[in-house]
Design a protein around this motif. Structure first.
Motif, PDB file in Angstrom:
ATOM      1  N   SER A   2       0.848  -1.193   0.000  1.00 26.07           N
ATOM      2  CA  SER A   2       0.000   0.000   0.000  1.00 26.07           C
ATOM      3  C   SER A   2       0.885   1.245   0.000  1.00 26.07           C
ATOM      4  N   VAL A   3       0.326   2.299  -0.554  1.00 26.85           N
ATOM      5  CA  VAL A   3       1.039   3.570  -0.606  1.00 26.85           C
ATOM      6  C   VAL A   3       0.384   4.514   0.389  1.00 26.85           C
ATOM      7  N   GLU A   4       1.182   5.044   1.288  1.00 25.03           N
ATOM      8  CA  GLU A   4       0.677   5.982   2.289  1.00 25.03           C
ATOM      9  C   GLU A   4       0.691   7.395   1.722  1.00 25.03           C
ATOM     10  N   ARG A   5      -0.345   8.145   1.999  1.00 26.81           N
ATOM     11  CA  ARG A   5      -0.420   9.538   1.578  1.00 26.81           C
ATOM     12  C   ARG A   5       0.402  10.381   2.540  1.00 26.81           C
ATOM     13  N   MET A   6       1.279  11.215   2.006  1.00 21.00           N
ATOM     14  CA  MET A   6       2.095  12.078   2.841  1.00 21.00           C
ATOM     15  C   MET A   6       1.609  13.513   2.663  1.00 21.00           C
ATOM     16  N   MET A   7       1.292  14.160   3.781  1.00 22.31           N
ATOM     17  CA  MET A   7       0.706  15.489   3.762  1.00 22.31           C
ATOM     18  C   MET A   7       1.743  16.574   4.064  1.00 22.31           C
ATOM     19  N   ALA A   8       2.981  16.362   3.615  1.00 27.71           N
ATOM     20  CA  ALA A   8       4.038  17.340   3.853  1.00 27.71           C
ATOM     21  C   ALA A   8       5.033  17.278   2.706  1.00 27.71           C
ATOM     22  N   GLY A   9       5.653  18.409   2.438  1.00 24.36           N
ATOM     23  CA  GLY A   9       6.643  18.468   1.369  1.00 24.36           C
ATOM     24  C   GLY A   9       8.013  18.000   1.802  1.00 24.36           C
ATOM     25  N   ILE A  10       8.239  17.895   3.094  1.00 22.24           N
ATOM     26  CA  ILE A  10       9.534  17.459   3.612  1.00 22.24           C
ATOM     27  C   ILE A  10       9.299  16.306   4.574  1.00 22.24           C
ATOM     28  N   ALA A  19      17.348  12.599  16.691  1.00 13.74           N
ATOM     29  CA  ALA A  19      18.716  13.077  16.876  1.00 13.74           C
ATOM     30  C   ALA A  19      18.781  14.598  16.980  1.00 13.74           C
ATOM     31  N   ASN A  20      17.960  15.299  16.170  1.00 15.39           N
ATOM     32  CA  ASN A  20      18.017  16.762  16.195  1.00 15.39           C
ATOM     33  C   ASN A  20      16.713  17.351  15.652  1.00 15.39           C
ATOM     34  N   PRO A  21      15.655  17.330  16.467  1.00 14.21           N
ATOM     35  CA  PRO A  21      14.359  17.819  15.976  1.00 14.21           C
ATOM     36  C   PRO A  21      14.376  19.291  15.583  1.00 14.21           C
ATOM     37  N   ASN A  22      15.098  20.118  16.311  1.00 13.11           N
ATOM     38  CA  ASN A  22      15.147  21.545  15.978  1.00 13.11           C
ATOM     39  C   ASN A  22      15.730  21.788  14.596  1.00 13.11           C
ATOM     40  N   ALA A  23      16.761  21.054  14.239  1.00 10.89           N
ATOM     41  CA  ALA A  23      17.372  21.219  12.916  1.00 10.89           C
ATOM     42  C   ALA A  23      16.396  20.822  11.820  1.00 10.89           C
ATOM     43  N   ILE A  24      15.651  19.753  12.041  1.00 13.47           N
ATOM     44  CA  ILE A  24      14.674  19.304  11.038  1.00 13.47           C
ATOM     45  C   ILE A  24      13.589  20.362  10.859  1.00 13.47           C
ATOM     46  N   ILE A  25      13.068  20.883  11.956  1.00  9.13           N
ATOM     47  CA  ILE A  25      12.014  21.908  11.880  1.00  9.13           C
ATOM     48  C   ILE A  25      12.547  23.161  11.197  1.00  9.13           C
ATOM     49  N   GLN A  26      13.746  23.586  11.531  1.00  5.51           N
ATOM     50  CA  GLN A  26      14.309  24.786  10.889  1.00  5.51           C
ATOM     51  C   GLN A  26      14.521  24.557   9.398  1.00  5.51           C
ATOM     52  N   ALA A  34       6.826  15.474   7.745  1.00  8.27           N
ATOM     53  CA  ALA A  34       6.341  14.118   7.974  1.00  8.27           C
ATOM     54  C   ALA A  34       7.486  13.320   8.576  1.00  8.27           C
ATOM     55  N   VAL A  35       7.277  12.765   9.750  1.00  5.23           N
ATOM     56  CA  VAL A  35       8.287  11.935  10.394  1.00  5.23           C
ATOM     57  C   VAL A  35       7.942  10.485  10.081  1.00  5.23           C
ATOM     58  N   LEU A  36       8.911   9.791   9.485  1.00 12.33           N
ATOM     59  CA  LEU A  36       8.672   8.459   8.949  1.00 12.33           C
ATOM     60  C   LEU A  36       9.260   7.357   9.818  1.00 12.33           C
ATOM     61  N   LYS A  37       8.515   6.292   9.917  1.00 16.28           N
ATOM     62  CA  LYS A  37       8.986   5.065  10.552  1.00 16.28           C
ATOM     63  C   LYS A  37       8.765   3.962   9.529  1.00 16.28           C
ATOM     64  N   SER A  38       9.836   3.316   9.112  1.00 15.86           N
ATOM     65  CA  SER A  38       9.769   2.302   8.044  1.00 15.86           C
ATOM     66  C   SER A  38       9.170   2.890   6.778  1.00 15.86           C
ATOM     67  N   ASN A  39       9.557   4.117   6.471  1.00 11.35           N
ATOM     68  CA  ASN A  39       9.107   4.845   5.275  1.00 11.35           C
ATOM     69  C   ASN A  39       7.617   5.117   5.228  1.00 11.35           C
ATOM     70  N   VAL A  40       6.963   5.112   6.392  1.00  7.64           N
ATOM     71  CA  VAL A  40       5.537   5.423   6.494  1.00  7.64           C
ATOM     72  C   VAL A  40       5.384   6.556   7.502  1.00  7.64           C
ATOM     73  N   PRO A  41       4.611   7.618   7.170  1.00  8.98           N
ATOM     74  CA  PRO A  41       4.430   8.704   8.138  1.00  8.98           C
ATOM     75  C   PRO A  41       3.822   8.185   9.443  1.00  8.98           C
ATOM     76  N   CYS A  42       4.501   8.487  10.555  1.00  6.41           N
ATOM     77  CA  CYS A  42       3.944   8.089  11.853  1.00  6.41           C
ATOM     78  C   CYS A  42       3.434   9.308  12.615  1.00  6.41           C
ATOM     79  N   PHE A  43       3.920  10.496  12.280  1.00  7.81           N
ATOM     80  CA  PHE A  43       3.356  11.739  12.796  1.00  7.81           C
ATOM     81  C   PHE A  43       3.904  12.901  12.003  1.00  7.81           C
ATOM     82  N   TYR A  44       3.281  14.052  12.197  1.00  7.13           N
ATOM     83  CA  TYR A  44       3.712  15.281  11.547  1.00  7.13           C
ATOM     84  C   TYR A  44       4.161  16.256  12.619  1.00  7.13           C
ATOM     85  N   ALA A  45       5.259  16.917  12.365  1.00  5.91           N
ATOM     86  CA  ALA A  45       5.752  17.958  13.264  1.00  5.91           C
ATOM     87  C   ALA A  45       5.562  19.291  12.554  1.00  5.91           C
ATOM     88  N   VAL A  46       5.009  20.254  13.282  1.00  9.97           N
ATOM     89  CA  VAL A  46       4.774  21.568  12.681  1.00  9.97           C
ATOM     90  C   VAL A  46       5.355  22.654  13.579  1.00  9.97           C
TER      91      VAL A  46
END
Length: 85
Positions: A2-10, A19-26, A34-46
């Protein structure tokens, strides 16, 4: 498969995000990540600014829905002047 829909451009792996959430957000430039676990979005950080905008949009939609329900309740609308209130 199955293909998961990703609702984010990054996206970022959960390992990189932990390892470094602040760097990812910046690096996202103010967009959702979209934060991925096994290449599937498990949550979104905004970022906070985007979360505030999203919250206001949800609140505005709820108010619009309420206003439409009240307009359709069969009662005659009453005109008022905001200065008179």
């Amino acid at each position: 498969m199955s293909v998961e829909r990703m609702m984010a451009g990054i996206s970022a792996s959960i390992t990189d995000f932990k390892a470094n959430p602040n760097a990812i957000i910046q690096r996202s430039g103010g967009e959702a990540v979209a934060v991925l676990k096994s290449n599937v979005p498990c949550f979104y950080a905004v970022p906070p600014e985007l979360f505030e905008m999203m919250s206001e949009a949800v609140e505005d939609l709820a108010l619009l829905t309420q206003a439409r329900e009240r307009l359709g309740d069969g009662k005659e609308p009453v005109e008022v002047n905001i200065d008179d209130l």
